[in-house]
Design a protein around this motif. Sequence first.
Motif, PDB file in Angstrom:
ATOM      1  N   ASN A 150       0.848  -1.187   0.000  1.00 42.59           N
ATOM      2  CA  ASN A 150       0.000   0.000   0.000  1.00 42.59           C
ATOM      3  C   ASN A 150       0.889   1.244   0.000  1.00 42.59           C
ATOM      4  OD1 ASN A 150      -2.389   1.487   0.043  1.00 42.59           O
ATOM      5  ND2 ASN A 150      -2.402   1.618   2.268  1.00 42.59           N
ATOM      6  N   ILE A 151       0.330   2.335  -0.502  1.00 43.49           N
ATOM      7  CA  ILE A 151       1.032   3.614  -0.497  1.00 43.49           C
ATOM      8  C   ILE A 151       0.055   4.684  -0.038  1.00 43.49           C
ATOM      9  CG2 ILE A 151       0.497   4.016  -2.946  1.00 43.49           C
ATOM     10  CD1 ILE A 151       3.196   5.525  -3.125  1.00 43.49           C
ATOM     11  N   THR A 152       0.486   5.546   0.858  1.00 45.21           N
ATOM     12  CA  THR A 152      -0.371   6.630   1.322  1.00 45.21           C
ATOM     13  C   THR A 152       0.388   7.945   1.287  1.00 45.21           C
ATOM     14  OG1 THR A 152       0.228   6.232   3.634  1.00 45.21           O
ATOM     15  CG2 THR A 152      -1.772   5.168   2.830  1.00 45.21           C
ATOM     16  N   PHE A 153      -0.335   9.015   1.060  1.00 45.18           N
ATOM     17  CA  PHE A 153       0.235  10.355   1.017  1.00 45.18           C
ATOM     18  C   PHE A 153       0.575  10.832   2.426  1.00 45.18           C
ATOM     19  CE2 PHE A 153      -0.495  14.938   1.403  1.00 45.18           C
ATOM     20  CZ  PHE A 153       0.320  15.452   0.401  1.00 45.18           C
ATOM     21  N   LYS A 154       1.738  11.444   2.589  1.00 39.69           N
ATOM     22  CA  LYS A 154       2.101  12.028   3.882  1.00 39.69           C
ATOM     23  C   LYS A 154       2.132  13.555   3.818  1.00 39.69           C
ATOM     24  CE  LYS A 154       5.451  12.165   7.607  1.00 39.69           C
ATOM     25  NZ  LYS A 154       6.831  11.886   8.040  1.00 39.69           N
ATOM     26  N   SER A 155       2.867  14.094   2.826  1.00 38.06           N
ATOM     27  CA  SER A 155       2.966  15.549   2.770  1.00 38.06           C
ATOM     28  C   SER A 155       3.444  16.027   1.402  1.00 38.06           C
ATOM     29  CB  SER A 155       3.938  16.063   3.845  1.00 38.06           C
ATOM     30  OG  SER A 155       5.251  15.594   3.585  1.00 38.06           O
ATOM     31  N   TYR A 156       3.220  17.316   1.165  1.00 42.35           N
ATOM     32  CA  TYR A 156       3.778  17.990  -0.010  1.00 42.35           C
ATOM     33  C   TYR A 156       4.423  19.283   0.474  1.00 42.35           C
ATOM     34  CZ  TYR A 156       4.212  20.912  -4.139  1.00 42.35           C
ATOM     35  OH  TYR A 156       4.714  21.734  -5.119  1.00 42.35           O
ATOM     36  N   ASN A 157       5.679  19.501   0.073  1.00 49.58           N
ATOM     37  CA  ASN A 157       6.367  20.710   0.514  1.00 49.58           C
ATOM     38  C   ASN A 157       7.414  21.119  -0.523  1.00 49.58           C
ATOM     39  OD1 ASN A 157       7.149  22.832   2.319  1.00 49.58           O
ATOM     40  ND2 ASN A 157       8.897  21.587   2.955  1.00 49.58           N
ATOM     41  N   GLU A 158       7.223  22.292  -1.118  1.00 51.68           N
ATOM     42  CA  GLU A 158       8.182  22.861  -2.061  1.00 51.68           C
ATOM     43  C   GLU A 158       8.589  21.878  -3.159  1.00 51.68           C
ATOM     44  OE1 GLU A 158      11.406  24.415   0.210  1.00 51.68           O
ATOM     45  OE2 GLU A 158      10.232  26.069   1.033  1.00 51.68           O
ATOM     46  N   GLY A 159       7.585  21.257  -3.778  1.00 53.54           N
ATOM     47  CA  GLY A 159       7.840  20.364  -4.908  1.00 53.54           C
ATOM     48  C   GLY A 159       8.134  18.927  -4.544  1.00 53.54           C
ATOM     49  N   VAL A 160       8.279  18.644  -3.253  1.00 53.11           N
ATOM     50  CA  VAL A 160       8.611  17.277  -2.807  1.00 53.11           C
ATOM     51  C   VAL A 160       7.386  16.605  -2.186  1.00 53.11           C
ATOM     52  CG1 VAL A 160      10.076  15.861  -1.319  1.00 53.11           C
ATOM     53  CG2 VAL A 160      11.003  17.941  -2.386  1.00 53.11           C
ATOM     54  N   VAL A 161       7.004  15.457  -2.749  1.00 60.33           N
ATOM     55  CA  VAL A 161       5.911  14.652  -2.215  1.00 60.33           C
ATOM     56  C   VAL A 161       6.509  13.533  -1.364  1.00 60.33           C
ATOM     57  CG1 VAL A 161       4.036  13.047  -2.773  1.00 60.33           C
ATOM     58  CG2 VAL A 161       4.353  15.127  -4.142  1.00 60.33           C
TER      59      VAL A 161
END
Length: 204
Positions: A150-161
């Motif tokens: 599984n893969i889950t989103f953690k964060s997005y910051n200044e172009g980095v996911v």
Amino acid sequence: MTENKEKMVSVYAEANPNPESMKFVMNVQMLPDGQSVDYPNLESALESPLAQELFNFDYVSRVFIASNFVTVTKNTDLEWVKIIPEVRTFLKSYVEAGGPIFNEGFSAAKAQPTDAVNGETSAEDAEISKKVIDLLENYVRPAVEQDGGNITFKSYNEGVVTVHLQGSCSGCPSATVTLKAGIENLLKRMVPEVKEVVADGVTI
């Protein structure tokens, strides 16, 4: 989980890109589609009697439970050909006997790493995050689940996911290749603001 008592349960093993993990698919729905839980050790599995039982096998180091499959990760040099029959027999017997998968009151939605967007982010970053989450949910996660993870989103910051990898994806030697060659390329193509994708706790 008494509803399983009269049900004949079939279990088959399915290999995935991680040589230390094996996906055991059953004809039983354990969680709603799209929900999953990942137990990296016995201490984290207190809410799942099934996972606790699996950790009783000395070669089991991680248990991942999704809609209709369990991914088991081993920690020894023991070959899967020797392990698979024992795990298959255990899962079939346990579920057919009505053994509980989770404790009463358990909610997989609560156990999930949140896909929520941090309230402190800008409106622009929040919009980008929502686009990324949508792509992960609709295009990436189904493929990753096929491989027992599984893969889950953690964060997005200044172009980095930043994402979380679970199940067979955690510790998989090919996970970083998939992350860079597959997921990163997809997100960069669909969301131009994305410059890089990294996995939480995984170094390239």
